[in-house]
Write a protein that holds these residues in place. Structure first.
Motif, PDB file in Angstrom:
ATOM      1  N   GLU A   4       0.817  -1.209   0.000  1.00  0.00           N
ATOM      2  CA  GLU A   4       0.000   0.000   0.000  1.00  0.00           C
ATOM      3  C   GLU A   4       0.852   1.261   0.000  1.00  0.00           C
ATOM      4  O   GLU A   4       0.419   2.311  -0.446  1.00  0.00           O
ATOM      5  CB  GLU A   4      -0.936  -0.003   1.212  1.00  0.00           C
ATOM      6  CG  GLU A   4      -2.164  -0.866   0.948  1.00  0.00           C
ATOM      7  CD  GLU A   4      -3.012  -1.062   2.181  1.00  0.00           C
ATOM      8  OE1 GLU A   4      -2.832  -0.314   3.145  1.00  0.00           O
ATOM      9  OE2 GLU A   4      -3.833  -1.980   2.157  1.00  0.00           O
ATOM     10  N   HIS A   9      -3.011   7.072  -2.817  1.00  0.00           N
ATOM     11  CA  HIS A   9      -4.095   7.127  -1.864  1.00  0.00           C
ATOM     12  C   HIS A   9      -5.435   6.956  -2.595  1.00  0.00           C
ATOM     13  O   HIS A   9      -5.728   7.687  -3.535  1.00  0.00           O
ATOM     14  CB  HIS A   9      -4.050   8.482  -1.157  1.00  0.00           C
ATOM     15  CG  HIS A   9      -5.107   8.644  -0.144  1.00  0.00           C
ATOM     16  ND1 HIS A   9      -5.201   7.840   0.970  1.00  0.00           N
ATOM     17  CD2 HIS A   9      -6.140   9.513  -0.072  1.00  0.00           C
ATOM     18  CE1 HIS A   9      -6.242   8.215   1.674  1.00  0.00           C
ATOM     19  NE2 HIS A   9      -6.824   9.220   1.076  1.00  0.00           N
ATOM     20  N   VAL A  10      -6.246   5.981  -2.183  1.00  0.00           N
ATOM     21  CA  VAL A  10      -7.538   5.747  -2.842  1.00  0.00           C
ATOM     22  C   VAL A  10      -8.635   6.455  -2.047  1.00  0.00           C
ATOM     23  O   VAL A  10      -8.792   6.218  -0.853  1.00  0.00           O
ATOM     24  CB  VAL A  10      -7.844   4.237  -2.935  1.00  0.00           C
ATOM     25  CG1 VAL A  10      -9.182   4.015  -3.609  1.00  0.00           C
ATOM     26  CG2 VAL A  10      -6.733   3.523  -3.690  1.00  0.00           C
ATOM     27  N   LEU A  11      -9.377   7.313  -2.731  1.00  0.00           N
ATOM     28  CA  LEU A  11     -10.453   8.045  -2.058  1.00  0.00           C
ATOM     29  C   LEU A  11     -11.698   7.178  -1.982  1.00  0.00           C
ATOM     30  O   LEU A  11     -11.957   6.383  -2.885  1.00  0.00           O
ATOM     31  CB  LEU A  11     -10.787   9.317  -2.850  1.00  0.00           C
ATOM     32  CG  LEU A  11      -9.691  10.361  -2.984  1.00  0.00           C
ATOM     33  CD1 LEU A  11     -10.191  11.526  -3.818  1.00  0.00           C
ATOM     34  CD2 LEU A  11      -9.280  10.845  -1.612  1.00  0.00           C
ATOM     35  N   PRO A  12     -12.506   7.328  -0.924  1.00  0.00           N
ATOM     36  CA  PRO A  12     -13.775   6.601  -0.883  1.00  0.00           C
ATOM     37  C   PRO A  12     -14.705   7.080  -1.999  1.00  0.00           C
ATOM     38  O   PRO A  12     -14.695   8.266  -2.350  1.00  0.00           O
ATOM     39  CB  PRO A  12     -14.339   6.948   0.499  1.00  0.00           C
ATOM     40  CG  PRO A  12     -13.590   8.143   0.958  1.00  0.00           C
ATOM     41  CD  PRO A  12     -12.256   8.113   0.286  1.00  0.00           C
ATOM     42  N   ALA A  13     -15.489   6.158  -2.562  1.00  0.00           N
ATOM     43  CA  ALA A  13     -16.378   6.514  -3.676  1.00  0.00           C
ATOM     44  C   ALA A  13     -17.362   7.605  -3.277  1.00  0.00           C
ATOM     45  O   ALA A  13     -17.803   8.400  -4.113  1.00  0.00           O
ATOM     46  CB  ALA A  13     -17.115   5.266  -4.152  1.00  0.00           C
ATOM     47  N   SER A  14     -17.694   7.662  -1.966  1.00  0.00           N
ATOM     48  CA  SER A  14     -18.679   8.650  -1.510  1.00  0.00           C
ATOM     49  C   SER A  14     -18.199  10.079  -1.764  1.00  0.00           C
ATOM     50  O   SER A  14     -19.012  10.976  -2.005  1.00  0.00           O
ATOM     51  CB  SER A  14     -18.972   8.442  -0.025  1.00  0.00           C
ATOM     52  OG  SER A  14     -17.784   8.569   0.714  1.00  0.00           O
ATOM     53  N   ILE A  15     -16.871  10.302  -1.732  1.00  0.00           N
ATOM     54  CA  ILE A  15     -16.349  11.649  -2.008  1.00  0.00           C
ATOM     55  C   ILE A  15     -16.701  12.050  -3.438  1.00  0.00           C
ATOM     56  O   ILE A  15     -17.181  13.153  -3.688  1.00  0.00           O
ATOM     57  CB  ILE A  15     -14.812  11.702  -1.800  1.00  0.00           C
ATOM     58  CG1 ILE A  15     -14.504  11.699  -0.303  1.00  0.00           C
ATOM     59  CG2 ILE A  15     -14.219  12.959  -2.459  1.00  0.00           C
ATOM     60  CD1 ILE A  15     -13.068  12.040   0.033  1.00  0.00           C
ATOM     61  N   TYR A  16     -16.494  11.123  -4.390  1.00  0.00           N
ATOM     62  CA  TYR A  16     -16.776  11.436  -5.788  1.00  0.00           C
ATOM     63  C   TYR A  16     -18.252  11.726  -5.998  1.00  0.00           C
ATOM     64  O   TYR A  16     -18.630  12.649  -6.732  1.00  0.00           O
ATOM     65  CB  TYR A  16     -16.336  10.279  -6.689  1.00  0.00           C
ATOM     66  CG  TYR A  16     -14.839  10.054  -6.693  1.00  0.00           C
ATOM     67  CD1 TYR A  16     -13.979  11.051  -7.146  1.00  0.00           C
ATOM     68  CD2 TYR A  16     -14.295   8.865  -6.247  1.00  0.00           C
ATOM     69  CE1 TYR A  16     -12.613  10.862  -7.151  1.00  0.00           C
ATOM     70  CE2 TYR A  16     -12.924   8.656  -6.247  1.00  0.00           C
ATOM     71  CZ  TYR A  16     -12.082   9.663  -6.695  1.00  0.00           C
ATOM     72  OH  TYR A  16     -10.732   9.474  -6.693  1.00  0.00           O
TER      73      TYR A  16
ATOM     74  N   ARG B  91     -10.799   4.995  -9.919  1.00  0.00           N
ATOM     75  CA  ARG B  91     -10.790   4.384  -8.586  1.00  0.00           C
ATOM     76  C   ARG B  91     -10.823   2.855  -8.695  1.00  0.00           C
ATOM     77  O   ARG B  91     -10.153   2.157  -7.931  1.00  0.00           O
ATOM     78  CB  ARG B  91     -11.992   4.887  -7.785  1.00  0.00           C
ATOM     79  CG  ARG B  91     -11.936   4.466  -6.330  1.00  0.00           C
ATOM     80  CD  ARG B  91     -13.119   4.992  -5.546  1.00  0.00           C
ATOM     81  NE  ARG B  91     -13.010   4.554  -4.162  1.00  0.00           N
ATOM     82  CZ  ARG B  91     -13.369   3.348  -3.742  1.00  0.00           C
ATOM     83  NH1 ARG B  91     -13.894   2.494  -4.591  1.00  0.00           N
ATOM     84  NH2 ARG B  91     -13.209   3.007  -2.475  1.00  0.00           N
ATOM     85  N   CYS B  92     -11.601   2.333  -9.663  1.00  0.00           N
ATOM     86  CA  CYS B  92     -11.645   0.883  -9.882  1.00  0.00           C
ATOM     87  C   CYS B  92     -10.282   0.362 -10.308  1.00  0.00           C
ATOM     88  O   CYS B  92      -9.867  -0.727  -9.892  1.00  0.00           O
ATOM     89  CB  CYS B  92     -12.677   0.531 -10.955  1.00  0.00           C
ATOM     90  SG  CYS B  92     -14.352   0.631 -10.345  1.00  0.00           S
ATOM     91  N   THR B  95      -8.161  -0.020  -7.352  1.00  0.00           N
ATOM     92  CA  THR B  95      -8.537  -1.081  -6.417  1.00  0.00           C
ATOM     93  C   THR B  95      -8.681  -2.442  -7.110  1.00  0.00           C
ATOM     94  O   THR B  95      -9.286  -3.360  -6.572  1.00  0.00           O
ATOM     95  CB  THR B  95      -9.861  -0.722  -5.714  1.00  0.00           C
ATOM     96  OG1 THR B  95     -10.836  -0.406  -6.719  1.00  0.00           O
ATOM     97  CG2 THR B  95      -9.696   0.476  -4.797  1.00  0.00           C
TER      98      THR B  95
END
Lengths: 104, 227
Positions: A4, A9-16, B91-92, B95
């Motif tokens: 990692e 850094h992966v943002l949560p989908a809720s932000i988008y 994002r996909c 991940t």
């Protein structure tokens, strides 16, 4: 864990989705206020809303908020030079009538 | 970096980079540099717009009256939706959800095509109404409004040039997404290596950004809408 570290850094989908909702709301708002007579303030308001939208897209959709300092400086410099292009051009056109009565 | 990670990343790490981190950082930086040139490219047109709007404001008001605000607003919404699906597709990629990434990219393309379709409807309307700069340009409403049709023609020159250049970017963007879909389907990307997806995403969002400014500047000049 080590894996990692070198991933972005992966943002949560809720932000988008939240940013999308705000952008849709602001699009509706800019159309709505364009129907109200505010004289010179119409264009100011339209550009303020557009700039808020653009800032959200750049910071979150384009991940600038989470990018390196080098990338951030690059974008700030670009905005500065765009401002320079527009502002210095207008110092000519806006002041043409100042010394004589001629507008052009 | 643990040895196992180096093995995973090996196929994607080019020899002239020290690490995947450095490679990705370089790639993102390069894409942003390209976008800086794009900002200055469109900046010239925005500057021309600013000068002529300031000089011939009333003619610009008359020209913008012919714009269909609802089609313009719909297109703004379509582009914002396409940016959401593009951001989720990136994002996909981050991940490792490869199938969902391809689905989201395809939806992004559909939104992009919808934008161009709506734009084509508007272009057709302007074209048949002689609102295209050149020898056949006509603007009958100009006289009643007390403005010079030649100045309204400047508005339409900028309208066609700016939205046309933007539409060209959309076409290129759809082409780039097609490439990412094909490469993605072949399993070229993983959570360790997805720079092409990220960079095409940056390009797509940039094209959305340009429209965010074009819409109010060309469609919403004055409140005399629908009058």
């Amino acid at each position: 864990m080590a894996s990692e570290e070198h991933r972005q850094h992966v943002l949560p989908a809720s932000i988008y989705v939240s940013i999308w909702a705000i952008l849709m709301f602001l699009t509706g708002l800019t159309v709505f206020v364009s129907f109200i007579e505010l004289h010179n303030w119409n264009i100011v308001l339209a550009l303020v809303i557009a700039t808020i939208k653009a800032t959200l897209v750049v910071l979150f959709f384009m991940h600038l908020y989470y990018s390196s300092k080098l990338t951030k400086v690059t974008v700030i410099v670009a905005i500065f030079f765009l401002f320079l292009l527009l502002a210095l051009s207008m110092t000519d056109y806006l002041t043409r009538g100042w010394l004589t009565n001629q507008i052009h | 970096m643990a040895t196992s990670d180096i093995e995973i990343a090996e196929h994607a790490l080019q020899h002239h980079f020290a690490s995947m981190d450095q490679q990705r950082e370089t790639s993102t930086f390069g894409m942003w540099l390209f976008l800086v040139t794009e900002i200055m490219f469109f900046g010239g047109l925005f500057c021309a717009y600013l000068v002529y709007r300031w000089t011939y404001y009333q003619a610009f008001v008359e020209g913008s009256q012919t714009m269909n605000i609802w089609l313009g607003a719909t297109n703004t919404a379509v582009l914002i939706c396409s940016s959401l699906t593009m951001a989720l597709a990136v994002r996909c990629a981050q991940t490792d959800k490869r199938k969902l990434m391809i689905v989201l990219l395809l939806i992004t393309m559909v939104f992009g095509l919808a934008f161009l379709g709506i734009k084509a409807v508007e272009y057709h309307e302007h074209w048949t109404n002689h609102q295209f700069p050149g020898p056949n340009f006509q603007f009958d409403a100009a006289e009643a409004a007390g403005v010079n049709p030649q100045n309204v023609q400047i508005y339409f020159s900028l309208y066609w040039a700016m939205t046309g250049l933007h539409a060209l970017h959309m076409v290129i963007g759809i082409g780039l997404v097609t490439w990412i879909v094909i490469a993605g389907a072949r399993g070229m990307y993983s959570a360790d290596y997805y720079s092409p997806v990220e960079n095409v995403g940056l390009y797509w969002h940039f094209v959305d950004l340009v429209w965010i400014y074009l819409f109010p500047l060309l469609y919403l000049i004055s409140k005399k809408h629908g009058g």
